[in-house]
Design an enzyme around this catalytic site. Structure first.
Site, short mmCIF file in Angstrom:
data_model
loop_
_atom_site.label_atom_id
_atom_site.label_comp_id
_atom_site.label_asym_id
_atom_site.label_seq_id
_atom_site.Cartn_x
_atom_site.Cartn_y
_atom_site.Cartn_z
CB CYS A 130 -36.25 12.61 108.14
SG CYS A 130 -36.28 12.42 110.02
CB CYS A 153 -42.89 9.31 95.00
SG CYS A 153 -42.03 8.47 93.76
FE FE Z 1 -34.43 11.36 110.14
#
Ligand code: FE
Length: 166
Positions: A130, A153
């Site tokens: 992220c 994935c």
């Molecule tokens: Fe995050």
């Protein structure tokens, strides 16, 4: 006498130089950790916030057991967001059945996923995380379907699903 003073000066200067160098190596590292991601929490805070499995994957870069994610068979319309910070990461229309046992997508939401390289399994893989909180998501491979040819994935436990509102 002059010799003694000179020696003291050399020792003092060397001492300063040593401290300065030490500072130079530690400060940028600390700064990087604090500014690299928009969402920064202590390890203890993440542990408190996340389930044990999500913490293990997102913060310790573990891989969930395949075919265990509730999101694997999810075909509903919506957005897959980071389970750590809520950043939108993948759209349901880019999800496909890869047969690997992990939720798979052919495209990320541009700019919200960041990449790194790891050699954990002995060969080079592109790790993805992220871009907002740094939470580990999974890996991306070049054997995905059209139109991108990419296979993201992703560990399902690193994601939360937000259904499209009617
Ligand atoms: Fe995050």
């Amino acid at each position: 006498m002059m010799k003694k003073i000179a020696l003291v000066l050399v020792v003092l200067l060397a001492g300063c130089k040593g401290n300065a160098q030490k500072k130079e190596t530690t400060v940028p590292t600390d700064t990087k950790t604090k500014t690299e991601f928009a969402v920064v929490k202590s390890d203890a805070e993440w542990q408190k916030q996340l389930s044990a499995d999500a913490y293990y994957v997102l913060r310790q870069a573990a891989t969930e057991t395949p075919f265990t994610s509730e999101l694997l068979e999810n075909t509903a319309e919506g957005t897959y967001v980071c389970a750590g910070c809520g950043t939108p990461l993948f759209k349901s229309e880019t999800k496909f059945k890869s047969g690997t046992g992990w939720p798979s997508f052919y495209e990320e939401i541009s700019g919200n996923v960041a990449y790194d390289v790891d050699y954990k399994v002995g060969y080079k893989r592109t790790e993805e995380h992220c871009a907002t909180c740094g939470g580990h998501l999974g890996h991306v491979f070049d054997d995905g379907p059209e139109p991108t040819g990419k296979r993201h994935c992703i560990n399902g436990v690193a994601l939360a699903f937000v259904p499209k509102s009617e």
